[in-house]
Scaffold this active site. Sequence first.
Site, PDB file in Angstrom:
ATOM      1  N   HIS A 137       0.721  -0.749   0.399  1.00 23.94           N
ATOM      2  CA  HIS A 137       0.067  -0.255   0.045  1.00 23.94           C
ATOM      3  C   HIS A 137       0.812   0.900  -0.002  1.00 23.94           C
ATOM      4  O   HIS A 137       0.071   2.300   0.563  1.00 23.94           O
ATOM      5  CB  HIS A 137      -1.082   0.326   1.510  1.00 23.94           C
ATOM      6  CG  HIS A 137      -1.896  -1.357   1.421  1.00 23.94           C
ATOM      7  ND1 HIS A 137      -1.956  -2.468   1.339  1.00 23.94           N
ATOM      8  CD2 HIS A 137      -3.270  -0.736   1.355  1.00 23.94           C
ATOM      9  CE1 HIS A 137      -2.724  -3.268   1.335  1.00 23.94           C
ATOM     10  NE2 HIS A 137      -3.727  -2.348   0.997  1.00 23.94           N
ATOM     11  N   ASN A 138       1.862   0.458   0.094  1.00 20.90           N
ATOM     12  CA  ASN A 138       3.280   2.202  -0.381  1.00 20.90           C
ATOM     13  C   ASN A 138       3.370   2.736  -1.677  1.00 20.90           C
ATOM     14  O   ASN A 138       4.133   2.008  -2.864  1.00 20.90           O
ATOM     15  CB  ASN A 138       4.746   1.827   0.156  1.00 20.90           C
ATOM     16  CG  ASN A 138       5.158   3.052  -0.084  1.00 20.90           C
ATOM     17  OD1 ASN A 138       5.247   3.545  -0.611  1.00 20.90           O
ATOM     18  ND2 ASN A 138       6.208   2.819   1.408  1.00 20.90           N
ATOM     19  N   ASP A 153       9.683  -5.767   1.338  1.00 23.93           N
ATOM     20  CA  ASP A 153       9.668  -5.656   3.091  1.00 23.93           C
ATOM     21  C   ASP A 153      11.450  -5.093   2.786  1.00 23.93           C
ATOM     22  O   ASP A 153      12.272  -5.639   2.286  1.00 23.93           O
ATOM     23  CB  ASP A 153       9.818  -6.901   3.773  1.00 23.93           C
ATOM     24  CG  ASP A 153       9.012  -5.961   5.109  1.00 23.93           C
ATOM     25  OD1 ASP A 153       7.746  -5.101   5.179  1.00 23.93           O
ATOM     26  OD2 ASP A 153      10.284  -6.176   6.232  1.00 23.93           O
ATOM     27  N   GLY A 165      10.728   8.087   1.616  1.00 24.78           N
ATOM     28  CA  GLY A 165      11.165   7.452   2.370  1.00 24.78           C
ATOM     29  C   GLY A 165      12.306   8.164   3.117  1.00 24.78           C
ATOM     30  O   GLY A 165      12.831   9.626   2.863  1.00 24.78           O
ATOM     31  N   ASP A 187      15.239   8.435   1.447  1.00 18.60           N
ATOM     32  CA  ASP A 187      16.385   8.424   0.168  1.00 18.60           C
ATOM     33  C   ASP A 187      16.862   9.522   0.629  1.00 18.60           C
ATOM     34  O   ASP A 187      17.653   9.813  -0.044  1.00 18.60           O
ATOM     35  CB  ASP A 187      15.477   9.121  -0.970  1.00 18.60           C
ATOM     36  CG  ASP A 187      15.199   7.557  -1.939  1.00 18.60           C
ATOM     37  OD1 ASP A 187      15.746   6.214  -1.511  1.00 18.60           O
ATOM     38  OD2 ASP A 187      14.304   6.972  -2.516  1.00 18.60           O
TER      39      ASP A 187
END
Length: 210
Positions: free
Chosen positions: A15-16, A75, A167, A169
Amino acid sequence: MTRKLAPGKLVIASHNAGKVREIRALLEPFGIDPVSAGDLGLPEPEETGTSFRDNALLKAHASASAAGLPALADDSGLEVAALGGRPGVYTADWAERQWFEGEPGRDWYLAMGKVEGLLAGQGPGVDRSACFVCTLALAWPDGHAEVFEGRAEGKLTWPPRGKLGFGYDPVFVPAGKMLTYAEIDPAEKHAISHRADAFAKLVAGAFDAR
Ligand code: IMP
C-alpha cells in the site's frame, strides 16, 4: 528448483505508493500485468514479523490468498552500522508521528532526524555506513513462495538533500556516488538500488528467459 511465474496478472502486495511505482517500473519489461493490493481493495496485514523475510512472506501470502492470484511483496528498510542495524524491520515505524505532536501518519523527516540524532550522539567520528535491504517474496494462492534478498551499501549524509524518491532517500548516498538517492534520476536509482538487486535475483530465479 525455483517455481516460475507465468505471464499474466500479478498483485503488488503493497500500500506504499513509492514502492508500487518502483516495482511497476521494474516489472515493465516482463509481460506481467501488475495490479496493486490497494487498487483491489485488499486489507493491509499487520507486519508482526521480526525479519524482512517474515514480513515479506506475510504480506505476499495475505494478498495471494485474498486475490486468488500470485502476489509479490517487498519488505525493506535501512540498517545503520553504528546503530547495531537499527531501524531495520522498524524503518517505517520510526516515521510514525502519533507519539509526537500532530495527526497520526508518517513523517520521513522525523524518522531521518531520529537516525541522525542517534548518530550525532556518538560523536563526530561516528561510522556513517548504512545499508538498504529489500526482501521480495513471491507467493501463489496454493501457499508456495519464493524469497529473494537485495542490498545496497552506502553512507548517511546530513542535512537531507533532494526531492525525488521516497522515505529515507534524501539522506542515503549509495557507495561510489556523491548524490543522494533523492537527487539521482529514478532510472539510475532503479539500476543500483537494493530493490533492483533483489529484482535481478527474482528475474533470474522466477521469470522465464524472454
Ligand atoms: P516496509 O517494508 O513497508 O515495512 O517499509 C520499509 C520502509 O523502509 C519504507 O517505508 C521506507 O521508509 C524505507 N525504504 C525502503 N526502501 C526505500 C528506498 O528505496 N528509499 C527510501 N526509503 C526506503
